[in-house]
Design a protein around this motif. Structure first.
Motif, mmCIF file in Angstrom:
data_model
loop_
_atom_site.group_PDB
_atom_site.id
_atom_site.type_symbol
_atom_site.label_atom_id
_atom_site.label_comp_id
_atom_site.label_asym_id
_atom_site.label_seq_id
_atom_site.Cartn_x
_atom_site.Cartn_y
_atom_site.Cartn_z
ATOM 1 N N ASP A 1 73.941 33.544 13.822
ATOM 2 C CA ASP A 1 74.647 34.619 13.122
ATOM 3 C C ASP A 1 73.743 35.286 12.085
ATOM 4 N N ASP A 2 72.849 34.519 11.495
ATOM 5 C CA ASP A 2 71.858 35.089 10.578
ATOM 6 C C ASP A 2 70.943 36.049 11.350
ATOM 7 N N LEU A 3 70.524 35.639 12.543
ATOM 8 C CA LEU A 3 69.664 36.499 13.359
ATOM 9 C C LEU A 3 70.407 37.755 13.789
ATOM 10 N N ARG A 4 71.670 37.622 14.137
ATOM 11 C CA ARG A 4 72.473 38.787 14.521
ATOM 12 C C ARG A 4 72.540 39.797 13.372
ATOM 13 N N GLY B 1 70.641 44.782 11.008
ATOM 14 C CA GLY B 1 70.046 45.443 9.845
ATOM 15 C C GLY B 1 68.692 46.072 10.116
ATOM 16 N N GLY B 2 68.203 45.962 11.349
ATOM 17 C CA GLY B 2 66.973 46.652 11.703
ATOM 18 C C GLY B 2 65.727 45.797 11.840
ATOM 19 N N VAL B 3 65.831 44.477 11.601
ATOM 20 C CA VAL B 3 64.664 43.612 11.764
ATOM 21 C C VAL B 3 64.296 43.538 13.251
ATOM 22 N N ARG B 4 63.010 43.723 13.562
ATOM 23 C CA ARG B 4 62.562 43.662 14.956
ATOM 24 C C ARG B 4 61.410 42.685 15.156
ATOM 25 N N ASP C 1 70.989 41.298 26.470
ATOM 26 C CA ASP C 1 70.999 41.503 25.021
ATOM 27 C C ASP C 1 72.379 41.974 24.582
ATOM 28 N N SER C 2 72.809 41.522 23.419
ATOM 29 C CA SER C 2 74.074 42.002 22.853
ATOM 30 C C SER C 2 73.835 43.102 21.828
ATOM 31 N N ILE C 3 72.571 43.337 21.476
ATOM 32 C CA ILE C 3 72.211 44.396 20.535
ATOM 33 C C ILE C 3 71.831 45.640 21.331
ATOM 34 N N ASP C 4 72.441 46.770 21.033
ATOM 35 C CA ASP C 4 72.181 47.993 21.789
ATOM 36 C C ASP C 4 70.758 48.499 21.553
ATOM 37 N N GLY C 5 70.233 49.204 22.570
ATOM 38 C CA GLY C 5 68.883 49.740 22.457
ATOM 39 C C GLY C 5 67.875 48.638 22.720
ATOM 40 N N PHE C 6 66.608 49.004 22.880
ATOM 41 C CA PHE C 6 65.592 47.995 23.131
ATOM 42 C C PHE C 6 65.160 47.405 21.796
ATOM 43 N N ALA C 7 65.680 46.213 21.487
ATOM 44 C CA ALA C 7 65.437 45.610 20.173
ATOM 45 C C ALA C 7 64.334 44.559 20.199
#
Length: 200
Positions: A151-154, A159-162, A68-74
Motif C-alpha cells: 500500500d505504501d508502494l501504491r 504520487g508520481g514515483v517511478r 499493472d493496476s496503475i494507469d499509463g506506463f509506470a
C-alpha cells in the motif's frame, strides 16, 4: 525466511526492439521467457507473469498473467505492485522479481537476495554487481519485495514515483551483491540478442 513467489516483469515497451514482447523472442531453441522461467521456477514457491494487454498471447507458458493496476506506463515499480497484490491474495510474505529480457541471471538469485535482507522487518533487497568505474551497479528489476509495503508502494506510484531506487532507498532497501555483472546481461536491441546467442 519462507520461499517467496516469483514475478517475471514483462510489461516493458521494448521500443529498441521495435515494440512487442521481448520475452517471445527466440534464443536458441526456446524463447527469452522460457529461459527466464527455467531459471526462476526452481527458486520460488510459484510464478506469475506481469504483462499488460491481451493475456492470451502468453497462454502457452501456463502462467497467471497479472496486469499493472496503475494507469499509463509506470515502469517496473508498477509491475512490482501488481506482483505484491497477487502475492497478498495467496497469503505470501514476499516476492522476487526478474526481468523477462535477462536470460542468464544467477541460479542463486533468491537465496542471495534473502541473505542480503536478513534481519529486516520488511525484507527489501536489490541485486547489484561490482563495477570498476562506478563501484557497483544496481539491477533494480531483480529484487526481493515485502507484501507488507504494497500500500505504501501504491501511494508512491499514485504520487508520481517511478524510479525503483527512489522508493527502495526510502525503506532502507539493501543491496545483495553478485560477483558477475554478465549474469544480468539484458536484451534491449537486435545486437544484444545476437550476443545472447553466443553467450548461450
Amino acid at each position: 525466511m519462507k520461499q517467496p513467489l516469483g514475478v517475471i516483469l514483462a510489461g516493458g515497451l521494448a521500443t529498441r526492439m521495435g515494440g512487442g514482447d521481448k520475452g517471445a523472442l527466440p534464443l536458441g531453441s526456446a524463447t527469452l521467457l522460457d529461459h527466464v522461467m527455467a531459471r526462476l521456477s526452481p527458486q520460488v514457491a510459484g510464478l506469475a507473469l506481469n504483462a499488460n494487454g491481451d493475456a492470451d498471447r502468453f497462454a502457452r507458458y501456463g502462467l497467471p498473467v497479472i496486469a499493472d493496476s496503475i494507469d499509463g506506463f509506470a515502469g517496473p515499480l508498477a509491475g512490482v505492485l501488481a506482483g505484491l497484490d497477487w502475492a497478498a491474495e495467496l497469503g505470501a510474505d514476499t516476492i522476487v522479481t526478474a526481468a523477462a529480457d535477462t536470460p542468464f541471471f544467477p541460479d542463486d538469485l533468491v537465496s542471495v537476495l534473502q541473505a542480503g535482507a536478513t534481519g529486516m522487518t520488511h525484507p527489501l533487497a536489490l541485486a547489484a554487481t561490482p563495477h570498476p568505474d562506478r563501484n557497483k551497479v544496481r539491477h533494480p528489476t531483480f529484487g526481493l519485495w515485502p507484501v507488507a509495503l504494497r500500500d505504501d508502494l501504491r501511494a508512491a506510484l499514485t504520487g508520481g514515483v517511478r524510479k525503483v531506487v527512489q522508493w527502495s532507498d526510502q525503506h532502507q532497501g539493501r543491496l545483495a551483491m553478485f560477483p558477475d555483472e554478465a549474469a544480468f546481461f539484458n536484451v534491449n536491441t537486435p545486437e544484444d540478442l545476437a550476443k545472447a546467442e553466443t553467450m548461450l
